[in-house]
Design a protein around this motif. Structure first.
Motif, PDB file in Angstrom:
ATOM      1  N   THR A   8       0.855  -1.183   0.000  1.00 42.94           N
ATOM      2  CA  THR A   8       0.000   0.000   0.000  1.00 42.94           C
ATOM      3  C   THR A   8       0.887   1.227   0.000  1.00 42.94           C
ATOM      4  OG1 THR A   8      -0.126   0.036   2.402  1.00 42.94           O
ATOM      5  CG2 THR A   8      -1.886  -1.144   1.237  1.00 42.94           C
ATOM      6  N   HIS A   9       0.335   2.292  -0.457  1.00 42.52           N
ATOM      7  CA  HIS A   9       1.030   3.574  -0.481  1.00 42.52           C
ATOM      8  C   HIS A   9       0.223   4.563   0.337  1.00 42.52           C
ATOM      9  CE1 HIS A   9       3.736   2.163  -3.587  1.00 42.52           C
ATOM     10  NE2 HIS A   9       2.690   1.665  -4.209  1.00 42.52           N
ATOM     11  N   ALA A  10       0.895   5.576   0.868  1.00 42.41           N
ATOM     12  CA  ALA A  10       0.197   6.580   1.672  1.00 42.41           C
ATOM     13  C   ALA A  10      -0.950   7.191   0.873  1.00 42.41           C
ATOM     14  CB  ALA A  10       1.167   7.656   2.137  1.00 42.41           C
ATOM     15  N   GLY A  11      -0.760   7.343  -0.436  1.00 41.04           N
ATOM     16  CA  GLY A  11      -1.806   7.916  -1.272  1.00 41.04           C
ATOM     17  C   GLY A  11      -3.051   7.045  -1.321  1.00 41.04           C
ATOM     18  N   ASP A  12      -2.883   5.740  -1.032  1.00 38.42           N
ATOM     19  CA  ASP A  12      -4.029   4.833  -0.995  1.00 38.42           C
ATOM     20  C   ASP A  12      -4.778   4.952   0.327  1.00 38.42           C
ATOM     21  OD1 ASP A  12      -3.171   3.885  -3.448  1.00 38.42           O
ATOM     22  OD2 ASP A  12      -2.022   2.248  -2.546  1.00 38.42           O
ATOM     23  N   ARG A  13      -4.177   5.621   1.290  1.00 36.51           N
ATOM     24  CA  ARG A  13      -4.768   5.760   2.626  1.00 36.51           C
ATOM     25  C   ARG A  13      -4.867   7.239   2.977  1.00 36.51           C
ATOM     26  NH1 ARG A  13      -0.410   2.481   5.327  1.00 36.51           N
ATOM     27  NH2 ARG A  13      -0.402   4.371   6.522  1.00 36.51           N
ATOM     28  N   PRO A  14      -5.904   7.925   2.507  1.00 40.37           N
ATOM     29  CA  PRO A  14      -5.996   9.362   2.763  1.00 40.37           C
ATOM     30  C   PRO A  14      -6.106   9.712   4.241  1.00 40.37           C
ATOM     31  CG  PRO A  14      -7.994   8.549   1.700  1.00 40.37           C
ATOM     32  CD  PRO A  14      -7.014   7.413   1.741  1.00 40.37           C
ATOM     33  N   ASP A  15      -6.356   8.719   5.090  1.00 35.32           N
ATOM     34  CA  ASP A  15      -6.451   8.996   6.515  1.00 35.32           C
ATOM     35  C   ASP A  15      -5.072   9.052   7.191  1.00 35.32           C
ATOM     36  OD1 ASP A  15      -6.150   6.243   6.017  1.00 35.32           O
ATOM     37  OD2 ASP A  15      -7.033   5.713   7.953  1.00 35.32           O
ATOM     38  N   PRO A  17      -1.774  10.542   8.524  1.00 33.52           N
ATOM     39  CA  PRO A  17      -1.462  11.923   8.913  1.00 33.52           C
ATOM     40  C   PRO A  17      -0.527  12.642   7.937  1.00 33.52           C
ATOM     41  CG  PRO A  17      -1.216  10.444  10.785  1.00 33.52           C
ATOM     42  CD  PRO A  17      -1.468   9.583   9.586  1.00 33.52           C
ATOM     43  N   GLY A  18       0.349  11.909   7.285  1.00 29.72           N
ATOM     44  CA  GLY A  18       1.276  12.523   6.344  1.00 29.72           C
ATOM     45  C   GLY A  18       0.630  13.064   5.090  1.00 29.72           C
ATOM     46  N   GLU A  19      -0.600  12.643   4.818  1.00 34.44           N
ATOM     47  CA  GLU A  19      -1.322  13.117   3.634  1.00 34.44           C
ATOM     48  C   GLU A  19      -2.080  14.415   3.908  1.00 34.44           C
ATOM     49  OE1 GLU A  19      -1.400  11.748   0.438  1.00 34.44           O
ATOM     50  OE2 GLU A  19       0.266  10.594   1.227  1.00 34.44           O
ATOM     51  N   ARG A  20      -2.126  14.818   5.141  1.00 27.88           N
ATOM     52  CA  ARG A  20      -2.879  16.010   5.510  1.00 27.88           C
ATOM     53  C   ARG A  20      -1.959  17.196   5.726  1.00 27.88           C
ATOM     54  NH1 ARG A  20      -5.689  11.930   8.705  1.00 27.88           N
ATOM     55  NH2 ARG A  20      -4.495  12.523  10.539  1.00 27.88           N
ATOM     56  N   VAL A 118      10.827  31.317  -2.051  1.00 25.52           N
ATOM     57  CA  VAL A 118       9.665  30.657  -1.473  1.00 25.52           C
ATOM     58  C   VAL A 118       9.846  29.152  -1.641  1.00 25.52           C
ATOM     59  CG1 VAL A 118       8.128  32.608  -1.897  1.00 25.52           C
ATOM     60  CG2 VAL A 118       8.235  30.767  -3.560  1.00 25.52           C
ATOM     61  N   ALA A 119       9.315  28.393  -0.688  1.00 19.72           N
ATOM     62  CA  ALA A 119       9.413  26.938  -0.764  1.00 19.72           C
ATOM     63  C   ALA A 119       8.201  26.315  -0.093  1.00 19.72           C
ATOM     64  CB  ALA A 119      10.695  26.449  -0.097  1.00 19.72           C
ATOM     65  N   VAL A 120       7.799  25.184  -0.637  1.00 18.31           N
ATOM     66  CA  VAL A 120       6.661  24.440  -0.098  1.00 18.31           C
ATOM     67  C   VAL A 120       6.981  22.955  -0.183  1.00 18.31           C
ATOM     68  CG1 VAL A 120       4.213  23.926  -0.383  1.00 18.31           C
ATOM     69  CG2 VAL A 120       5.043  26.222  -0.882  1.00 18.31           C
ATOM     70  N   SER A 121       6.668  22.234   0.871  1.00 19.12           N
ATOM     71  CA  SER A 121       6.754  20.778   0.816  1.00 19.12           C
ATOM     72  C   SER A 121       5.355  20.213   1.048  1.00 19.12           C
ATOM     73  CB  SER A 121       7.753  20.234   1.837  1.00 19.12           C
ATOM     74  OG  SER A 121       7.377  20.573   3.145  1.00 19.12           O
ATOM     75  N   CYS A 122       5.049  19.179   0.281  1.00 20.82           N
ATOM     76  CA  CYS A 122       3.748  18.514   0.310  1.00 20.82           C
ATOM     77  C   CYS A 122       3.975  17.008   0.211  1.00 20.82           C
ATOM     78  CB  CYS A 122       2.886  18.963  -0.878  1.00 20.82           C
ATOM     79  SG  CYS A 122       2.359  20.686  -0.831  1.00 20.82           S
TER      80      CYS A 122
END
Length: 162
Positions: A8-15, A17-20, A118-122
């Motif tokens: 599984t990948h984090a993207g498969d588990r929107p719940d 915490p790292g996806e938020r 400017v920088a952003v991490s997602c």
């Protein structure tokens, strides 16, 4: 022998915490009259849950509108840092930002100097690109920072948000 381990990948588990959005993703916001540090901004957006980090660096170029630029200075309104925070909060509200940083320079700059970083991490690269693009575009359009350019032919102009 078949692999029975489920991948599984984090993207498969929107719940996950790292996806938020992180609890406090705005790590660094500043308007400074000293040279800016790429390393400082990059370090500010480091996050173990981020799979993508986008950094944009705006530098002073030697021309604008077909004319040679000899000198350039930035100035800002006293509300500029508060407006920068408002812009950052809007980016965070629209993207799953893990960490965000933005610094802009004021004062007299030379060709080649860094004017803005400017920088952003997602969690993912596409989100990081989109969030960083929104951050720099909205900063340039909404934060009251003005650029005064002097051209080699003796003319000058003011450019910026009003």
């Amino acid at each position: 022998m078949a692999d029975t381990h489920a991948h599984t990948h984090a993207g498969d588990r929107p719940d996950h915490p790292g996806e938020r959005v992180a609890d406090d993703p705005i790590k660094l916001l500043a308007i400074r009259d000293v040279p800016l540090s790429l390393d400082e901004v990059f370090r500010a957006v480091g996050d173990d849950a981020a799979g993508g980090t986008t950094l944009f660096v705006g530098t002073v170029r030697n021309h604008d509108g077909g004319a040679d630029v000899d000198a350039l200075g930035y100035s800002c309104h006293p509300t500029a840092e508060a407006e920068l925070r408002r812009v950052a909060e809007k980016v965070v509200a629209n993207h799953p930002v893990r960490a965000l940083a933005a610094v802009h320079r004021v004062g007299d700059l030379r060709v080649g100097d860094i004017a803005v970083v400017v920088a952003v991490s997602c969690p993912h690269r596409g989100e990081a690109f989109e969030a960083c693009r929104m951050l720099i575009d909205d900063l340039k359009h909404e934060v009251p920072i003005w650029k005064h350019q002097t051209f080699s032919d003796g003319t000058e102009e003011w450019v910026g948000a009003c």
